[in-house]
Write a protein that holds these residues in place. Structure first.
Motif, PDB file in Angstrom:
ATOM      1  N   ILE A   1      52.949  53.221  37.377  1.00 16.39           N
ATOM      2  CA  ILE A   1      53.058  52.247  36.284  1.00 16.39           C
ATOM      3  C   ILE A   1      54.428  52.325  35.595  1.00 16.39           C
ATOM      4  CG2 ILE A   1      52.121  53.630  34.347  1.00 16.39           C
ATOM      5  CD1 ILE A   1      50.290  51.065  33.820  1.00 16.39           C
TER       6      ILE A   1
ATOM      7  N   GLY B   1      45.604  45.130  31.478  1.00 14.86           N
ATOM      8  CA  GLY B   1      46.946  45.665  31.240  1.00 14.86           C
ATOM      9  C   GLY B   1      47.959  44.900  32.082  1.00 14.86           C
TER      10      GLY B   1
ATOM     11  N   GLU C   1      41.509  49.917  38.678  1.00 12.33           N
ATOM     12  CA  GLU C   1      40.916  49.104  37.608  1.00 12.33           C
ATOM     13  C   GLU C   1      42.010  48.323  36.899  1.00 12.33           C
ATOM     14  OE1 GLU C   1      38.866  51.134  34.284  1.00 12.33           O
ATOM     15  OE2 GLU C   1      39.529  49.407  33.132  1.00 12.33           O
ATOM     16  N   ILE C   2      41.854  47.008  36.856  1.00 13.57           N
ATOM     17  CA  ILE C   2      42.863  46.226  36.133  1.00 13.57           C
ATOM     18  C   ILE C   2      42.291  45.490  34.927  1.00 13.57           C
ATOM     19  CG2 ILE C   2      44.433  45.988  38.089  1.00 13.57           C
ATOM     20  CD1 ILE C   2      43.497  43.033  38.281  1.00 13.57           C
ATOM     21  N   CYS C   3      40.975  45.407  34.832  1.00 13.99           N
ATOM     22  CA  CYS C   3      40.450  44.676  33.676  1.00 13.99           C
ATOM     23  C   CYS C   3      39.016  45.041  33.384  1.00 13.99           C
ATOM     24  CB  CYS C   3      40.642  43.191  33.929  1.00 13.99           C
ATOM     25  SG  CYS C   3      39.238  42.140  33.829  1.00 13.99           S
ATOM     26  N   THR C   4      38.660  44.933  32.117  1.00 15.05           N
ATOM     27  CA  THR C   4      37.299  45.169  31.653  1.00 15.05           C
ATOM     28  C   THR C   4      36.873  43.954  30.849  1.00 15.05           C
ATOM     29  OG1 THR C   4      37.571  47.553  31.509  1.00 15.05           O
ATOM     30  CG2 THR C   4      35.876  46.609  30.137  1.00 15.05           C
TER      31      THR C   4
ATOM     32  N   ARG D   1      49.433  47.013  34.806  1.00 18.14           N
ATOM     33  CA  ARG D   1      48.485  47.287  35.912  1.00 18.14           C
ATOM     34  C   ARG D   1      48.461  46.110  36.877  1.00 18.14           C
ATOM     35  NH1 ARG D   1      43.703  50.953  34.556  1.00 18.14           N
ATOM     36  NH2 ARG D   1      44.775  52.578  33.371  1.00 18.14           N
TER      37      ARG D   1
ATOM     38  N   GLY E   1      39.986  42.166  28.796  1.00 14.14           N
ATOM     39  CA  GLY E   1      41.291  42.725  28.482  1.00 14.14           C
ATOM     40  C   GLY E   1      41.879  43.300  29.759  1.00 14.14           C
TER      41      GLY E   1
ATOM     42  N   ARG F   1      47.071  53.585  22.886  1.00 12.18           N
ATOM     43  CA  ARG F   1      46.015  54.539  23.257  1.00 12.18           C
ATOM     44  C   ARG F   1      46.597  55.952  23.193  1.00 12.18           C
ATOM     45  NH1 ARG F   1      42.021  51.598  26.614  1.00 12.18           N
ATOM     46  NH2 ARG F   1      42.001  49.587  25.561  1.00 12.18           N
TER      47      ARG F   1
ATOM     48  N   ARG G   1      48.870  55.631  36.081  1.00 17.13           N
ATOM     49  CA  ARG G   1      48.398  54.311  35.634  1.00 17.13           C
ATOM     50  C   ARG G   1      48.108  54.219  34.135  1.00 17.13           C
ATOM     51  NH1 ARG G   1      44.464  57.276  37.611  1.00 17.13           N
ATOM     52  NH2 ARG G   1      42.437  57.185  36.587  1.00 17.13           N
ATOM     53  N   HIS G   2      48.414  55.272  33.381  1.00 25.92           N
ATOM     54  CA  HIS G   2      48.151  55.257  31.931  1.00 25.92           C
ATOM     55  C   HIS G   2      49.439  55.366  31.123  1.00 25.92           C
ATOM     56  CE1 HIS G   2      44.064  56.452  33.268  1.00 25.92           C
ATOM     57  NE2 HIS G   2      43.723  55.670  32.258  1.00 25.92           N
ATOM     58  N   MET G   3      49.466  54.631  30.006  1.00 26.71           N
ATOM     59  CA  MET G   3      50.570  54.719  29.055  1.00 26.71           C
ATOM     60  C   MET G   3      49.953  54.806  27.659  1.00 26.71           C
ATOM     61  SD  MET G   3      53.171  51.873  30.594  1.00 26.71           S
ATOM     62  CE  MET G   3      52.128  50.439  30.730  1.00 26.71           C
TER      63      MET G   3
ATOM     64  N   PHE H   1      50.884  49.885  25.789  1.00 28.13           N
ATOM     65  CA  PHE H   1      51.051  48.916  26.880  1.00 28.13           C
ATOM     66  C   PHE H   1      50.836  47.509  26.350  1.00 28.13           C
ATOM     67  CE2 PHE H   1      46.557  47.877  27.763  1.00 28.13           C
ATOM     68  CZ  PHE H   1      45.875  48.999  27.295  1.00 28.13           C
TER      69      PHE H   1
END
Ligand code: ATP
Length: 439
Positions: A424, A410, A362-365, A413, A408, A212, A220-222, A225
């Motif tokens: 993270i 992470g 948020e860990i999943c969508t 996460r 999906g 991304r 919490r963003h990379m 990942f």
């Protein structure tokens, strides 16, 4: 001579052994030297009487902590030694690789340098007990995830990470030169997981890299990942996917607790709570109302979803009302979801979708995907997308594609939430962010 692990020394009293590891601490006293050696199984005391070998004593006194050493000596029982009530009387020392002094930072200090500095010296940072635990837990987590998938007839896939078409929206996309053409790094395995459904695999999972081009600096963003992804066919709606995720996560938590619960308690002061089923499920529009009624002011543009503060607020509500750490926020408005999410038959403004929050993160969508070709085409067009540019994807739905859905997540996460890690960067082997391409 074969190497003995430190944890096995108790069975070798009065025997001569060879142990290898890092110099954790050196206590250089008047007549004695004590080398505390660390291997992956623990710590042991190696004792050297200076007068017995003055040359060796001199060599030892110059050793920097974290040097890689091999020690040969006799194991003797000694009740006054805290480490296993034994010590090794040093006979022979091999300095495999001396550590320069000073170290970039003292690994065993109570206060450590900030995480960004430690990332520069990640291989040293990882020698500490806490990261060693984190990656033992990650290994168990992935193993448990796989076991559960295999117990439920899933097939593992590895989809390409170089793509001719963006896998999600045009945002956060890394472009690359691919011979004479342009290509993109995969933002998710979404399209290829769905291809598995069209291919009759019925249930697939993938553990793989996700890219991304997100310029933000958060905890919490990379930019790269590891994603835990799955997709399953013949579902009735998105609740079937959520049901599966609950059981899968419960199994993962159970396995981590059984294997590492004591160490996590000891080192992190954290009790792993295996989540109870089912997880609370709250439709997004209701969640927005709840958050507002609790006095949290959502940014004005947030009429269809929550911001991170809103996510924490709804998590607080769920904790108070249901005593649960997890909550599915379901039925998202179409504006906040990609074109391939299935819409509600009785309310086409909403999608059969969800996010999973754990302790407010948020860990999943996930979602049920639209598998009907004409409907999918209409949804893509209504969002201004060009279906011709992704005809390979649209083709999946032309020759018998079953209803399906998936999610999906992470990996880092999940690890953050599981171990209560604040950032993270602590939950990933090597962090990649807008400013970090090394080491
Ligand atoms: P966020 O809102 O937190 O930016 P997202 O909505 O962009 O996440 P999705 O595209 O739904 O995330 O991705 C699925 C999952 O992948 C997320 O729930 C999260 O666990 C993980 N994830 C997404 N982006 C990142 C990232 N930049 N770094 C680490 N994990 C991520």
């Amino acid at each position: 001579m074969e190497r003995t692990l430190i944890a096995e020394l108790g069975q070798k009293i009065d025997q001569t052994v060879k142990i290898s590891g890092w110099l954790h601490v050196l206590r250089d006293q008047k007549s004695m030297q004590f080398l505390i050696l660390r291997d992956r199984t623990g710590l042991a005391q190696v004792a050297h009487w200076k007068k017995g070998n003055p040359a060796l004593a001199e060599q030892i006194s110059t050793l920097g902590t974290e040097s890689a050493l091999t020690c040969i000596g006799k194991v003797v029982a000694n009740k006054s030694v805290k480490l296993g009530e034994l010590e090794i009387q040093l006979e022979q020392l091999v300095v495999e690789n001396a550590a320069e002094t000073p170290l970039p930072f003292e690994l065993q200090n109570e206060t450590l340098p900030n995480v960004d500095f430690r990332m520069d010296w990640r291989y040293l940072d990882l020698r500490r007990a806490e990261p060693q635990l984190i990656f033992d837990v990650q290994t168990t987590l992935e193993m448990a995830a796989r076991e559960y998938w295999l117990q439920h007839d899933f097939v593992e896939i590895h989809s390409p990470k170089i793509m001719g078409t963006p896998s999600e929206s045009g945002a956060e996309l890394f472009e690359m030169t691919y011979f004479e053409r342009k290509a993109y790094l995969a933002q998710s395995p979404q399209f290829y997981k769905q291809m598995g459904m069209a291919a009759g695999f019925e249930r697939v999972f993938e553990v793989g890299p996700v890219f991304r081009a997100d310029p933000s600096f958060t905890s919490r963003h990379m930019t790269e990942f590891t994603g835990l992804d799955f997709e399953m066919s013949w579902i009735e709606n998105h609740h079937d996917v959520m049901d599966f995720i609950e059981g899968w996560l419960q199994y993962i938590y159970q396995q981590v607790k059984v294997k590492h619960g004591d160490r996590i308690q000891e080192q992190l002061g954290l009790e792993i709570t295996v989540p109870t089923l089912p997880f609370p499920r709250i439709p997004m529009l209701e969640a927005i109302e709840i958050v507002r009624s609790m006095g949290y002011e959502l940014p004005v543009e947030k009429t269809k979803d929550l911001d991170p503060g809103g996510e924490r607020t709804i998590a607080q509500y769920v904790k108070e009302k249901f005593g649960h750490d997890f909550v599915f926020i379901t039925d998202w408005p179409i504006e906040a979801r990609p074109f391939y999410h299935m819409r509600m038959p009785d309310n086409p403004k909403l999608t059969r979708s969800f996010d999973l929050l754990a302790n407010g993160l948020e860990i999943c969508t996930g979602a049920q995907r639209e598998h009907r070709y004409e409907v999918l085409m209409a949804q893509a067009l209504s969002l201004g997308l060009d279906p011709a540019a992704m005809s390979f994807y649209m083709d999946f739905f032309r020759y018998g594609c079953p209803p399906h859905g998936g999610m999906g997540m992470g990996l880092s996460r999940l690890l953050m939430v599981l171990l209560g890690l604040p950032n993270i960067r602590e939950a990933v082997y090597l962090f990649r962010g807008p400013n970090r391409l090394h080491p």
